[in-house]
Scaffold this motif. Structure first.
Motif, PDB file in Angstrom:
ATOM      1  N   ALA A 234       0.861  -1.275   0.042  1.00  0.00           N
ATOM      2  CA  ALA A 234       0.062  -0.110  -0.045  1.00  0.00           C
ATOM      3  C   ALA A 234       1.027   1.295   0.053  1.00  0.00           C
ATOM      4  O   ALA A 234       2.078   1.119   0.147  1.00  0.00           O
TER       5      ALA A 234
ATOM      6  N   TRP B 189       2.480  -0.641   4.052  1.00  0.00           N
ATOM      7  CA  TRP B 189       1.788  -1.797   4.307  1.00  0.00           C
ATOM      8  C   TRP B 189       2.040  -3.073   3.478  1.00  0.00           C
ATOM      9  O   TRP B 189       1.376  -2.793   2.316  1.00  0.00           O
TER      10      TRP B 189
ATOM     11  N   HIS C  89       0.810  -6.237   2.009  1.00  0.00           N
ATOM     12  CA  HIS C  89      -0.241  -7.121   1.935  1.00  0.00           C
ATOM     13  C   HIS C  89      -0.110  -8.378   1.312  1.00  0.00           C
ATOM     14  O   HIS C  89       0.603  -8.208   0.360  1.00  0.00           O
TER      15      HIS C  89
ATOM     16  N   TRP D 297      -7.369  -8.216   4.112  1.00  0.00           N
ATOM     17  CA  TRP D 297      -7.273  -6.951   4.665  1.00  0.00           C
ATOM     18  C   TRP D 297      -6.004  -6.925   5.881  1.00  0.00           C
ATOM     19  O   TRP D 297      -5.585  -7.633   6.152  1.00  0.00           O
ATOM     20  N   ARG D 298      -5.409  -5.479   5.722  1.00  0.00           N
ATOM     21  CA  ARG D 298      -4.205  -5.198   6.562  1.00  0.00           C
ATOM     22  C   ARG D 298      -4.817  -5.505   7.944  1.00  0.00           C
ATOM     23  O   ARG D 298      -5.933  -5.200   8.324  1.00  0.00           O
TER      24      ARG D 298
ATOM     25  N   SER E 246      -1.773 -10.678   6.088  1.00  0.00           N
ATOM     26  CA  SER E 246      -1.579  -9.384   6.017  1.00  0.00           C
ATOM     27  C   SER E 246      -1.046  -8.658   7.207  1.00  0.00           C
ATOM     28  O   SER E 246      -1.322  -7.255   7.564  1.00  0.00           O
TER      29      SER E 246
ATOM     30  N   ASP F 256      -6.792   1.175   0.764  1.00  0.00           N
ATOM     31  CA  ASP F 256      -6.231   0.088   0.255  1.00  0.00           C
ATOM     32  C   ASP F 256      -6.967  -0.395  -0.827  1.00  0.00           C
ATOM     33  O   ASP F 256      -6.507  -0.947  -1.996  1.00  0.00           O
TER      34      ASP F 256
END
Length: 297
Positions: free
Chosen positions: A8, A12, A14, A61-62, A67, A88
């Motif tokens: 992202a 982050w 993922h 999802w984070r 992730s 995201d």
């Protein structure tokens, strides 16, 4: 199915997944799961769409599934806002649309449906078709009136309990299974993955998470909030859903410029992981919708 890393804008990492179509694709489909989920739970549904000719992609999802930034432990699911998840999804979809063939469709479950609908309504995300499966457009607070539930959540946060789990959960409690699915086999499958791959599981929501969910529901419920959504949307609701409120799902369908609503009266929350007497009609309803709204080119 391949598992690349998607990064992202804030760095982050993922865990994405990519299942190319066999031959010329019928189109491109993203599937996004719900809170505390991971893609392995939905391999059956992804296989169904892949067999239908779709190139299937998506990401965990984070903070959950593959992730996460830590490997083990059922940590509480703490979140102050769903905005990072919306960011995201919007970024992933923009990249995906630029490199994949149309039609472009998104299927999203529960919390994923909340995020996807807000991405369309608030960020102008446009698709050829959107399917929301038991979307979390309002929490089902049961016998507690919603204003009282909101006061309780706000009080817990003011008391400094925001980062604490709002309740405890026992995966072996039969009541937990029946809140999600009537299929014991599919419920046990999800528990197997958590045992096989420690770190996949995620704990219960915190008071902060519940507050973010309530705040997001208020945004969705505002007058005119869904007027910008030009994408055709199918909303599926489960008659035995104990987690999200069916009436909010039906109300959203009426408020959308191009919305369709379908209730499965005896289904539970995880319709795509239900017993076949509900899972197969849910998949058939999605296939019919996509055939009409996102036909093969």
């Amino acid at each position: 199915m391949r598992f690349p890393v998607w990064i992202a804008a804030d760095g982050w990492r993922h865990r994405a997944y990519d299942w190319p179509a066999d031959g010329a694709p019928r189109g491109s489909l993203i599937f996004q799961s719900g809170r505390a989920d991971f893609i392995e739970k939905y391999l059956e549904a992804c296989d169904h769409w892949h067999r239908g000719g779709w190139a299937v992609e998506g990401f965990d999802w984070r903070g959950q599934g593959g992730s996460r930034r830590f490997a083990e432990g059922l940590q509480p699911d703490d979140r102050l806002s769903f905005d990072p998840l919306i960011d995201d999804l919007v970024a992933f979809v923009a990249d995906w649309k630029a490199r994949t063939p149309a039609p472009h469709v998104l299927v999203a479950h529960s919390m994923g449906g909340h995020v996807a609908l807000r991405a369309c309504a608030e960020r102008g995300m446009v698709l050829d078709a959107l399917v929301l499966v038991a979307p979390m457009l309002a929490l089902n607070t049961g016998f507690i009136p919603r204003p009282i539930a909101q006061m309780l959540i706000g009080g817990a946060r003011l008391a400094g309990l925001g980062h604490r789990a709002a309740w405890t959960d026992d995966p072996d409690d039969p009541r937990r299974q029946f809140r999600l699915t009537a299929s014991r086999e599919r419920y046990e499958d999800s528990q197997w993955w958590k045992t096989e791959r420690p770190g996949m599981g995620l704990g219960t929501p915190t008071w902060n998470w519940l507050g973010a969910a309530m705040a997001g529901a208020r945004r969705i419920g505002r007058r005119g909030a869904l007027a910008r959504v030009t994408t055709p949307v199918l909303l599926l609701a489960a008659g035995f859903d104990k987690l999200v409120r069916d009436s909010a799902i039906e109300a959203a369908a009426w408020r959308l410029p191009v919305g369709e609503f379908r209730l499965l009266p005896t289904a539970r929350h995880e319709m795509l992981r239900e017993a076949d007497d509900n899972r197969l009609p849910a998949l058939a309803a999605i296939d019919d919708f996509l055939a009409r709204r996102a036909p093969r080119p």
